[in-house]
Write an enzyme that holds these catalytic residues in place. Structure first.
Site, PDB file in Angstrom:
ATOM      1  N   ARG A  53      -9.257   0.918   9.489  1.00 44.75           N
ATOM      2  CA  ARG A  53      -8.783  -0.441   9.735  1.00 44.75           C
ATOM      3  C   ARG A  53      -9.767  -1.239  10.581  1.00 44.75           C
ATOM      4  NH1 ARG A  53      -3.010   0.576   9.199  1.00 44.75           N
ATOM      5  NH2 ARG A  53      -1.860  -1.346   9.521  1.00 44.75           N
ATOM      6  N   ARG A 109      11.873  -5.970   4.554  1.00 45.87           N
ATOM      7  CA  ARG A 109      11.700  -4.523   4.291  1.00 45.87           C
ATOM      8  C   ARG A 109      12.736  -3.693   5.061  1.00 45.87           C
ATOM      9  NH1 ARG A 109       6.043  -1.821   5.283  1.00 45.87           N
ATOM     10  NH2 ARG A 109       6.284  -2.825   7.312  1.00 45.87           N
ATOM     11  N   ARG A 167      11.845  -1.643  10.751  1.00 43.32           N
ATOM     12  CA  ARG A 167      10.802  -1.250  11.701  1.00 43.32           C
ATOM     13  C   ARG A 167      10.717  -2.256  12.845  1.00 43.32           C
ATOM     14  NH1 ARG A 167       5.584   0.323   8.104  1.00 43.32           N
ATOM     15  NH2 ARG A 167       4.591  -0.920   9.722  1.00 43.32           N
ATOM     16  N   LYS A 198       0.845  -1.210   0.000  1.00 41.36           N
ATOM     17  CA  LYS A 198       0.000   0.000   0.000  1.00 41.36           C
ATOM     18  C   LYS A 198       0.879   1.259   0.000  1.00 41.36           C
ATOM     19  CE  LYS A 198      -1.847  -1.110   3.988  1.00 41.36           C
ATOM     20  NZ  LYS A 198      -1.104  -2.329   4.327  1.00 41.36           N
ATOM     21  N   ARG A 222       0.075  -8.716  13.800  1.00 38.76           N
ATOM     22  CA  ARG A 222      -0.496  -7.781  12.811  1.00 38.76           C
ATOM     23  C   ARG A 222      -1.386  -8.519  11.826  1.00 38.76           C
ATOM     24  NH1 ARG A 222       4.781  -5.175  10.615  1.00 38.76           N
ATOM     25  NH2 ARG A 222       3.454  -3.912   9.278  1.00 38.76           N
TER      26      ARG A 222
HETATM   27  P1  AP5 Z   1       5.029  -1.588   1.743  1.00 37.47           P
HETATM   28  O1  AP5 Z   1       4.667  -0.749   0.574  1.00 37.47           O
HETATM   29  O2  AP5 Z   1       5.849  -0.972   2.824  1.00 37.47           O
HETATM   30  O3  AP5 Z   1       3.722  -2.301   2.329  1.00 37.47           O
HETATM   31  P2  AP5 Z   1       2.508  -1.703   3.179  1.00 37.47           P
HETATM   32  O4  AP5 Z   1       1.263  -2.350   2.690  1.00 37.47           O
HETATM   33  O5  AP5 Z   1       2.551  -0.203   3.170  1.00 37.47           O
HETATM   34  O6  AP5 Z   1       2.903  -2.300   4.592  1.00 37.47           O
HETATM   35  P3  AP5 Z   1       2.867  -1.682   6.069  1.00 37.47           P
HETATM   36  O7  AP5 Z   1       3.607  -2.656   6.926  1.00 37.47           O
HETATM   37  O8  AP5 Z   1       3.372  -0.269   6.092  1.00 37.47           O
HETATM   38  O9  AP5 Z   1       1.383  -1.742   6.366  1.00 37.47           O
HETATM   39  P4  AP5 Z   1       0.746  -1.820   7.727  1.00 37.47           P
HETATM   40  O10 AP5 Z   1      -0.648  -1.564   7.323  1.00 37.47           O
HETATM   41  O11 AP5 Z   1       0.975  -3.030   8.521  1.00 37.47           O
HETATM   42  O12 AP5 Z   1       1.546  -0.739   8.568  1.00 37.47           O
HETATM   43  P5  AP5 Z   1       1.234   0.771   8.966  1.00 37.47           P
HETATM   44  O13 AP5 Z   1       2.478   1.525   8.902  1.00 37.47           O
HETATM   45  O14 AP5 Z   1       0.020   1.272   8.269  1.00 37.47           O
HETATM   46  O15 AP5 Z   1       5.789  -2.894   1.167  1.00 37.47           O
HETATM   47  C1  AP5 Z   1       6.307  -3.879   2.036  1.00 37.47           C
HETATM   48  C2  AP5 Z   1       7.623  -4.448   1.457  1.00 37.47           C
HETATM   49  O16 AP5 Z   1       7.338  -5.145   0.251  1.00 37.47           O
HETATM   50  C3  AP5 Z   1       8.658  -3.380   1.083  1.00 37.47           C
HETATM   51  O17 AP5 Z   1       9.953  -3.863   1.381  1.00 37.47           O
HETATM   52  C4  AP5 Z   1       8.491  -3.189  -0.435  1.00 37.47           C
HETATM   53  O18 AP5 Z   1       9.700  -2.793  -1.077  1.00 37.47           O
HETATM   54  C5  AP5 Z   1       8.045  -4.583  -0.862  1.00 37.47           C
HETATM   55  N1  AP5 Z   1       7.096  -4.559  -1.988  1.00 37.47           N
HETATM   56  C6  AP5 Z   1       6.075  -3.687  -2.164  1.00 37.47           C
HETATM   57  N2  AP5 Z   1       5.388  -3.991  -3.286  1.00 37.47           N
HETATM   58  C7  AP5 Z   1       6.000  -5.101  -3.815  1.00 37.47           C
HETATM   59  C8  AP5 Z   1       5.744  -5.906  -4.962  1.00 37.47           C
HETATM   60  N3  AP5 Z   1       4.723  -5.632  -5.806  1.00 37.47           N
HETATM   61  N4  AP5 Z   1       6.537  -6.970  -5.180  1.00 37.47           N
HETATM   62  C9  AP5 Z   1       7.570  -7.258  -4.353  1.00 37.47           C
HETATM   63  N5  AP5 Z   1       7.880  -6.527  -3.245  1.00 37.47           N
HETATM   64  C10 AP5 Z   1       7.096  -5.454  -2.978  1.00 37.47           C
HETATM   65  O19 AP5 Z   1       0.778   0.569  10.497  1.00 37.47           O
HETATM   66  C11 AP5 Z   1       1.718   0.217  11.482  1.00 37.47           C
HETATM   67  C12 AP5 Z   1       1.027   0.130  12.836  1.00 37.47           C
HETATM   68  O20 AP5 Z   1       0.470   1.412  13.180  1.00 37.47           O
HETATM   69  C13 AP5 Z   1      -0.161  -0.846  12.931  1.00 37.47           C
HETATM   70  O21 AP5 Z   1       0.238  -2.164  13.187  1.00 37.47           O
HETATM   71  C14 AP5 Z   1      -0.948  -0.223  14.107  1.00 37.47           C
HETATM   72  O22 AP5 Z   1      -0.335  -0.527  15.328  1.00 37.47           O
HETATM   73  C15 AP5 Z   1      -0.794   1.269  13.857  1.00 37.47           C
HETATM   74  N6  AP5 Z   1      -1.863   1.806  13.013  1.00 37.47           N
HETATM   75  C16 AP5 Z   1      -1.701   2.384  11.789  1.00 37.47           C
HETATM   76  N7  AP5 Z   1      -2.881   2.748  11.284  1.00 37.47           N
HETATM   77  C17 AP5 Z   1      -3.815   2.385  12.197  1.00 37.47           C
HETATM   78  C18 AP5 Z   1      -5.232   2.473  12.239  1.00 37.47           C
HETATM   79  N8  AP5 Z   1      -5.919   3.013  11.209  1.00 37.47           N
HETATM   80  N9  AP5 Z   1      -5.864   1.990  13.327  1.00 37.47           N
HETATM   81  C19 AP5 Z   1      -5.194   1.457  14.362  1.00 37.47           C
HETATM   82  N10 AP5 Z   1      -3.856   1.334  14.390  1.00 37.47           N
HETATM   83  C20 AP5 Z   1      -3.162   1.800  13.309  1.00 37.47           C
END
Ligand code: AP5
Length: 231
Positions: free
Chosen positions: A105, A145, A178, A30, A189
């Site tokens: 979420r 990552r 991270r 994403k 997660r």
């Molecule tokens: P990446 O693009 O980083 O993936 P992502 O979907 O953004 O993953 P996140 O881990 O950031 O999502 P998340 O939803 O768990 O975390 P968030 O920060 O929102 O890609 C991942 C890897 O794959 C990279 O190395 C990339 O290079 C590679 N890649 C990408 N596309 C590829 C492809 N097509 N092919 C091959 N490789 C590829 O949330 C973190 C924490 O914050 C949560 O756990 C929670 O505690 C809190 N939080 C955040 N938002 C909320 C909410 N709305 N409500 C409650 N808690 C929240």
């Protein structure tokens, strides 16, 4: 006029006035796609994960509360997240078009977003994109990552390595892993995702804004399809 001002006045590469939500498991890509699309289309990229990590880095009260939960792979309470998003989408750069990456979420967050946007057609949600990917692939993406500590660029030790290990190709910043990309936190997660976030696909399907994307393909192919889905 010089080259710099030409660049500043140039229209975005793609014209897209989307107000979109990116849904998907942790590591589904994403953030990678949202960064690219928001740069190309001048959309505000609103990542609740990045915002929370910003609060952690600043050492605010919200950051202290969030860090404990995030490091354990748990969700941050809805009221804190909704208040943060409410403030962010009221900022000038987010008046017209945005991508919400990682929000909503939970069902209460989705209902709160509906209330925030109200019934004004100018503010309605135009698209929800669900990045679909198997858990085993999600895990492999998270474990490998690396994020740039300076510019935030997202890398991967296998699928998107930097030229020099540990150093960002874009800005020379140090790469870091991270805290929630450790195996125990990843399992939690994924559990949270399936229990709380997965059901939102049905919620948005009923509203006829949902589109699914097969996220197990190359970033370039996904990006091309994404641009079409967002029109
Ligand atoms: P990446 O693009 O980083 O993936 P992502 O979907 O953004 O993953 P996140 O881990 O950031 O999502 P998340 O939803 O768990 O975390 P968030 O920060 O929102 O890609 C991942 C890897 O794959 C990279 O190395 C990339 O290079 C590679 N890649 C990408 N596309 C590829 C492809 N097509 N092919 C091959 N490789 C590829 O949330 C973190 C924490 O914050 C949560 O756990 C929670 O505690 C809190 N939080 C955040 N938002 C909320 C909410 N709305 N409500 C409650 N808690 C929240």
């Amino acid at each position: 006029m010089g080259a710099a001002s030409d660049h500043m006045t140039a229209p975005p590469a793609i014209q897209l006035k989307a107000r979109a939500v990116f849904l998907g498991g942790p590591g589904a890509g994403k953030g990678t796609q949202a960064k690219r699309l928001s740069d190309a289309c001048k959309l505000a990229h609103i990542s609740t994960g990045d915002m929370l990590r910003g609060q952690v880095a600043k050492g605010t009260e919200l950051g202290r509360k969030a860090k404990v939960l995030m490091d354990a792979g748990k969700l941050v309470p809805d009221d804190l997240i909704v208040a943060m998003v409410q403030d962010r989408i009221a900022e000038p750069d987010a008046r017209v078009a945005w991508i919400l990456d990682g929000f909503p979420r939970t069902l209460p967050q989705a209902e709160a977003l509906d209330r925030l946007l109200g019934t004004d057609p100018q503010k309605r949600l135009t698209r929800v994109v669900y990045f679909r990917l198997a858990d085993a692939v999600l895990k492999a993406r998270l474990v490998g990552r690396r994020n740039c500590s300076k510019c935030g660029a997202i890398w991967h030790v296998d699928s998107k390595p930097t030229k020099k290990a540990g150093i960002c190709d874009n800005c020379g910043g140090a790469l870091q892993q991270r805290a929630d990309d450790r195996p125990e936190a990843i399992d939690k997660r994924l559990q949270e995702f399936h229990a709380q976030t997965g059901p939102l696909a049905a919620y948005y399907q009923k509203k006829s804004v949902l589109r699914e994307i097969d996220a197990d393909r190359s970033p370039d192919i996904i990006y091309k399809e994404l641009v079409q889905l967002m029109q």
